[in-house]
Design an enzyme around this catalytic site. Sequence first.
Site: not given
Ligand code: NOJ
Length: 568
Positions: A109, A211, A265, A343-344
Amino acid sequence: MNEKNLEGDMMRHRKWWEDAIIYQIYPRSFKDTDGDGIGDINGILEKLDYIESLGVNTVWINPMILSNQEDNGYDVISYTKVDPLFGSEADGERLIRALKDRGMRIIFDFPLNHTSDQHPWFQEALKGPENPYRDYYIWANGKDNRPYPNNWTAAFGGSAWSKELNGDQYYLHLFKQSMPDVNWDHPPLREEMAEVLKYWIGKGIDGFRLDAFIYIDVDKDFPEHPDGTGPGQDLNENGEKIPDHLSEMNRSIKDAGEDVFLVGEATSADAELTQWYTDPENNMVDKIITMQYFPEKEDEKDDAVPGGKQHAPLDLKAFKEVQKTFQEQEGEAGGPVLFWTNHDMPRSPHKYGSASPEHRDNTAKMMAVLLYLQKGIPIIYNGEEIGMKNTAFDDPGNIPDAGVMDFYQEAEKVGWDHNKIMGHLNLTARDVGRGIMQWEDSEKVGFTDGRPWALYNRETKYNVEDQEKDENSILHFYRKLIELKKTQLFQEGAYEMLETKDTLYAYRRTLDDKEALVCCNFSEEEDTIEIAEEWTSDHIVLENDGNSLEGGRLHLSPYGAAVFVKDE
Ligand code: NOJ
């Protein structure tokens, strides 16, 4: 096909990631070996046989670099140091080597939009406007006697601006106060970021997940949000300088690794934006992870309560349209990224399918078949392959995710009771999908000897040990599915979605004389799909429970799925 296309086609070199089958590891929740209740690098090393046994060929690991751990690794203190929480530098190197030795690729990441406020760059920047690191971040003065330069809010709550302690300026943080946005307009910052990538490429990393990269071009006029107050992200996403910034970075890392895979992302990217980002001419990223795959039935939501934390079923009709568009638009270059959960997000079979005991296995298997045998790159989130469900919180105060308390209070005001509100939060808060990996049916589920950092479920049957023993388990099904996905037909074959009613989902894959038919029932009712009579039970290479075929009539059980393949 005209000559030029033919030539282009023959010349196209198939990139390694077009055949990637990715296993996503959330290191905190995977396996703890030192008893602190938090997963670690040695835990991943211990489970390498297991990971390899799944058949995946690539691993994406969420951040393990030094972090203040306010956002589990995304608030970076050092881009190149391994966080001692997860292990030593040597452990990190051992992990990379061990994965490589097994012929696997590794994706790290790369949180390139912000750092932690504890990052040395920020600590320097705080020393004042003359400091050489000042411009690594984004500063503004207060305006019109207001406490903030403008009305932007941060994604994780509050204003997007905070005042420095020893001065009069404000720094921008589109996510969180302790996560200042870095300034991509500043060339030295861009150079540092490219150096970070080169460092990890040198260590053997094959790719990076960028990210939140869609926010790196901030509008320095800082225009007010038109809604009186609103997310700063709305006004700063997908900016026009992103191609310049990323292509410069890509040119700079080229010598270090020509075959480095960049997956960005981009939560708000529809198919058109995805195409813009992934167009090789623009030299930005190879693939996009978008959150636009999961349109929900918005009309089932209560207008009086904030929509973001309100659960609603998947809108299957819209979902199919989205999938079809992405399959068609991304098809040429190997297809889109395919995932149900990460994970989100809450775990999807539980959220969008059925977690009731009689349908749970079929749901998990069907959803995997539906998505992953399409064109594109599957990302399997650890625990998905054993059908893990979400964890359930009882107290909103224990859920770190943003917006939870606001939602609770608003819902309470309109008369929702505690259980109803928690029912929604337990299907929308990102923390519910971060439960620890269920290795076995024991007190700490085989994850740790200590006190697990996160809430978790202990379940018979839904753990690795039990599923290893059961040939009909979700785990064994995933292994078969992954084997199938690796065949040329499913890697390279053309895709065609078939017309069906909304709750059914069917498509064909074709390559030369080979053909596959994939049929899924995304509902709790049995259903039938008429298929050509030439398809017989002998052609079924994978199916879940309770389906049957009678001369061209395929009866699918609740959440049933069947895959047919003809080899000549
Ligand atoms: C996306 C990540 O997947 C998430 O977990 C994170 O909190 C935010 N970006 C901020 O970096």
